[in-house]
Structure formats: C-alpha cells, structure tokens
Design an enzyme around this catalytic site. Structure first.
Site, PDB file in Angstrom:
ATOM      1  N   LYS A 113      29.943 -21.751  73.020  1.00 42.67           N
ATOM      2  CA  LYS A 113      29.890 -23.081  72.373  1.00 42.67           C
ATOM      3  C   LYS A 113      31.169 -23.882  72.673  1.00 42.67           C
ATOM      4  O   LYS A 113      31.097 -25.063  72.992  1.00 42.67           O
ATOM      5  CB  LYS A 113      29.759 -22.957  70.842  1.00 42.67           C
ATOM      6  CG  LYS A 113      28.497 -22.287  70.360  1.00 42.67           C
ATOM      7  CD  LYS A 113      28.346 -22.398  68.848  1.00 42.67           C
ATOM      8  CE  LYS A 113      29.425 -21.690  68.046  1.00 42.67           C
ATOM      9  NZ  LYS A 113      29.460 -20.212  68.221  1.00 42.67           N
TER      10      LYS A 113
ATOM     11  N   ARG B  13      27.265 -24.289  59.593  1.00 39.30           N
ATOM     12  CA  ARG B  13      27.077 -22.844  59.685  1.00 39.30           C
ATOM     13  C   ARG B  13      26.239 -22.315  58.536  1.00 39.30           C
ATOM     14  O   ARG B  13      25.965 -21.108  58.495  1.00 39.30           O
ATOM     15  CB  ARG B  13      28.428 -22.137  59.672  1.00 39.30           C
ATOM     16  CG  ARG B  13      28.924 -21.696  61.056  1.00 39.30           C
ATOM     17  CD  ARG B  13      30.273 -21.087  60.850  1.00 39.30           C
ATOM     18  NE  ARG B  13      30.733 -20.156  61.820  1.00 39.30           N
ATOM     19  CZ  ARG B  13      31.582 -20.465  62.816  1.00 39.30           C
ATOM     20  NH1 ARG B  13      31.946 -21.694  63.021  1.00 39.30           N
ATOM     21  NH2 ARG B  13      32.028 -19.517  63.607  1.00 39.30           N
TER      22      ARG B  13
ATOM     23  N   ARG C 129      38.072 -11.682  75.424  1.00 38.47           N
ATOM     24  CA  ARG C 129      38.538 -13.066  75.359  1.00 38.47           C
ATOM     25  C   ARG C 129      40.023 -13.116  75.010  1.00 38.47           C
ATOM     26  O   ARG C 129      40.466 -12.446  74.095  1.00 38.47           O
ATOM     27  CB  ARG C 129      37.706 -13.782  74.287  1.00 38.47           C
ATOM     28  CG  ARG C 129      37.941 -15.243  74.159  1.00 38.47           C
ATOM     29  CD  ARG C 129      36.735 -15.907  73.565  1.00 38.47           C
ATOM     30  NE  ARG C 129      36.668 -15.770  72.111  1.00 38.47           N
ATOM     31  CZ  ARG C 129      35.757 -16.377  71.364  1.00 38.47           C
ATOM     32  NH1 ARG C 129      34.841 -17.133  71.921  1.00 38.47           N
ATOM     33  NH2 ARG C 129      35.750 -16.206  70.069  1.00 38.47           N
TER      34      ARG C 129
ATOM     35  N   ARG D  48      42.840 -13.415  69.868  1.00 42.78           N
ATOM     36  CA  ARG D  48      42.717 -13.971  68.525  1.00 42.78           C
ATOM     37  C   ARG D  48      42.516 -12.837  67.530  1.00 42.78           C
ATOM     38  O   ARG D  48      41.763 -11.913  67.811  1.00 42.78           O
ATOM     39  CB  ARG D  48      41.481 -14.890  68.497  1.00 42.78           C
ATOM     40  CG  ARG D  48      41.786 -16.334  68.230  1.00 42.78           C
ATOM     41  CD  ARG D  48      40.576 -17.188  68.476  1.00 42.78           C
ATOM     42  NE  ARG D  48      39.497 -16.968  67.502  1.00 42.78           N
ATOM     43  CZ  ARG D  48      38.359 -17.646  67.499  1.00 42.78           C
ATOM     44  NH1 ARG D  48      38.139 -18.567  68.411  1.00 42.78           N
ATOM     45  NH2 ARG D  48      37.428 -17.406  66.603  1.00 42.78           N
TER      46      ARG D  48
ATOM     47  N   ARG E 243      31.541 -10.928  62.111  1.00 43.14           N
ATOM     48  CA  ARG E 243      31.200 -12.333  62.406  1.00 43.14           C
ATOM     49  C   ARG E 243      29.756 -12.442  62.891  1.00 43.14           C
ATOM     50  O   ARG E 243      29.048 -13.391  62.567  1.00 43.14           O
ATOM     51  CB  ARG E 243      32.163 -12.899  63.447  1.00 43.14           C
ATOM     52  CG  ARG E 243      33.555 -13.142  62.869  1.00 43.14           C
ATOM     53  CD  ARG E 243      34.598 -13.351  63.941  1.00 43.14           C
ATOM     54  NE  ARG E 243      34.396 -14.558  64.711  1.00 43.14           N
ATOM     55  CZ  ARG E 243      34.891 -14.754  65.922  1.00 43.14           C
ATOM     56  NH1 ARG E 243      35.611 -13.823  66.517  1.00 43.14           N
ATOM     57  NH2 ARG E 243      34.663 -15.881  66.550  1.00 43.14           N
TER      58      ARG E 243
HETATM   59  P1  AMP Z   1      35.016 -20.229  65.280  1.00 48.43           P
HETATM   60  O1  AMP Z   1      36.255 -20.557  66.038  1.00 48.43           O
HETATM   61  O2  AMP Z   1      34.010 -21.339  65.288  1.00 48.43           O
HETATM   62  O3  AMP Z   1      34.425 -18.904  65.678  1.00 48.43           O
HETATM   63  O4  AMP Z   1      35.446 -20.082  63.735  1.00 48.43           O
HETATM   64  C1  AMP Z   1      36.430 -19.149  63.348  1.00 48.43           C
HETATM   65  C2  AMP Z   1      36.338 -18.887  61.851  1.00 48.43           C
HETATM   66  O5  AMP Z   1      36.552 -20.100  61.131  1.00 48.43           O
HETATM   67  C3  AMP Z   1      34.995 -18.379  61.365  1.00 48.43           C
HETATM   68  O6  AMP Z   1      34.864 -16.997  61.521  1.00 48.43           O
HETATM   69  C4  AMP Z   1      35.030 -18.800  59.892  1.00 48.43           C
HETATM   70  O7  AMP Z   1      35.874 -17.942  59.147  1.00 48.43           O
HETATM   71  C5  AMP Z   1      35.731 -20.146  59.969  1.00 48.43           C
HETATM   72  N1  AMP Z   1      34.767 -21.275  60.135  1.00 48.43           N
HETATM   73  C6  AMP Z   1      34.634 -22.088  61.216  1.00 48.43           C
HETATM   74  N2  AMP Z   1      33.670 -23.010  61.017  1.00 48.43           N
HETATM   75  C7  AMP Z   1      33.180 -22.770  59.780  1.00 48.43           C
HETATM   76  C8  AMP Z   1      32.151 -23.374  59.001  1.00 48.43           C
HETATM   77  N3  AMP Z   1      31.420 -24.403  59.464  1.00 48.43           N
HETATM   78  N4  AMP Z   1      31.919 -22.871  57.757  1.00 48.43           N
HETATM   79  C9  AMP Z   1      32.644 -21.845  57.265  1.00 48.43           C
HETATM   80  N5  AMP Z   1      33.606 -21.217  57.953  1.00 48.43           N
HETATM   81  C10 AMP Z   1      33.893 -21.668  59.198  1.00 48.43           C
END
Ligand code: AMP
Length: 213
Positions: free
Chosen positions: A16, A91, A125, A155, A166
């Site tokens: 994404k 989400r 990654r 990360r 996740r």
């Molecule tokens: P990502 O980089 O999109 O994988 O997001 C990393 C982390 O940020 C996720 O595992 C969640 O803990 C938090 N996060 C990101 N976007 C959201 C969202 N829309 N709602 C809730 N938590 C989020």
C-alpha cells in the site's frame, strides 16, 4: 472532473505504501499515511505519542477517535481539495462510516496477497530513519539507504511476532471493509504480489476512469 479521493485497503506488507507514494506523485495529490502520522507523534513524544506507543509496538489498532481526529484535520487542509491517497485508513467499520460522512471516497483500491508471502516480505523490510525510504533487505549485514546512505533499520512492529498480530488484527477488524466498499460499488482489487509497475499501471487506469466520470 471528479475529486480523486482514494483509499488503499489490504493487509500489512502488501505494498500500500509503495503504490500510494508512486500514485500520489503521478496525480500530484497528497499521500496520507496514518501509520506515518502516528509514528511521527510517537517520535516527537507528544501526549498522544506517549499514549499510543505501546499500542504501536504491539501492532494493535489505535482507538478510532484518536485516528479519526488526525485524519479529519489533515483532509481539511487545502492540498487535499483535488484529492488524496489515504494509506492505512480506514481500518475499522467505524472509521469508514466517519470518513464516508465527512469526505466520500471515489475509489477503494484493495491489494491482495497470501499470509506466508506477507510475513516473508515484511520480515525483510528495512526503512531509512532519515528519509523514510523502504527496501527489501538482501543480506543479514548492515545495509545503507539508496537515497541518503543512512543505515537502514527494521521497524519495531515489523518483527515476526508483531507482524503475526498485525495480520490477525487486519483479518478481524479491517478485512470487513472489502465487503463494505464492494457493496457501495467502489472496490477494485489487484493482486499485490505482481510486478510493482504493472500494478501501478492498472491503478492509474482505474483512477483515470473515476476522475473522468
Ligand atoms: P501502518 O504503517 O499503516 O502499518 O500502521 C502502523 C500502525 O499504526 C498500525 O499497526 C496501528 O497500530 C497504527 N495505525 C495506523 N493506521 C491506523 C488506523 N487507521 N486505525 C488504528 N490504528 C492505526
């Protein structure tokens, strides 16, 4: 021309972020990653950053009300007037309901992949702590950023245990959004394991179709 309000759906590691960045550059509209915004809050040590630190590290979802506030504020900025790419939001169904009432989506791009391929991809990654560049690691030794030569890091939430959580959270809370957007006829799906350029080309075609409506 229709506003290019586009969201990206799909499990962690499916691409994404990669696609969002390319598409955002192609159409000249902002790429809004809630994950990046939340990590920035944590890095800056803001009150919210402190509140969400352990949630991010576990790979659980930050409470809807917090994320919704950040996103609404960002979408109200002038650079979002012609459109935007939302990466990682919504989400949950609650977040989608708020988004559709606040700023209706024109297209929901769903990237798909099988779990074992995702675990493999995410555990390799590496990201640049300086410029945010992501790469797929090719060795177990130190690797440097192709952009700025900083040492690449993993990360915290890309470690295998957290990745599995996740993916579980995605299946339970986010995957229902595929049906949600399909029912309102906004969903297009792409196999996220193919060549990056090929996927980008297909997404651009769909976005041009939507824009021209
Ligand atoms: P990502 O980089 O999109 O994988 O997001 C990393 C982390 O940020 C996720 O595992 C969640 O803990 C938090 N996060 C990101 N976007 C959201 C969202 N829309 N709602 C809730 N938590 C989020």
């Amino acid at each position: 021309m229709k506003k290019l309000s586009v969201i990206f759906l799909g499990p962690p590691g499916v691409g994404k972020g990669t696609q969002s960045k390319i598409i955002s550059g192609h159409f000249g509209i902002p790429h809004i990653s809630t994950g990046d915004m939340l990590r920035a809050e944590r890095a800056a040590g803001t009150p919210m950053g402190k509140q969400i630190q352990s949630i991010l590290d576990r790979g659980d979802l930050v409470p809807d009300n917090l994320v919704v506030e950040i996103v609404k504020k960002r979408l109200a900025e002038p650079d979002c007037a012609q459109g935007y790419i939302l990466d990682g939001f919504p989400r949950t169904v609650v977040q989608a309901d708020v988004l559709e009432a606040f700023s209706p989506t024109a297209l929901a791009c769903n990237l798909t992949a099988e779990v074992p391929a995702l675990v493999e991809r995410i555990s390799k990654r590496r990201s640049c702590p300086n410029c945010g560049q992501m790469i797929q690691s090719k060795s177990s030794g130190e690797e440097r950023c192709p952009n700025c030569s900083e040492i690449m890091v993993q990360r915290e939430d890309d470690r295998e245990e957290t990745v599995r959580n996740r993916l579980r959270v995605y299946a339970e809370q986010t995957a229902p959004l595929i049906d949600y957007y399909d029912r309102i006829d906004l969903l297009v799906s792409f196999d996220g394991m193919r060549d990056i350029d090929m996927i980008t080309g297909e997404i651009i075609q769909d976005m041009e179709r939507v824009r021209g409506r």
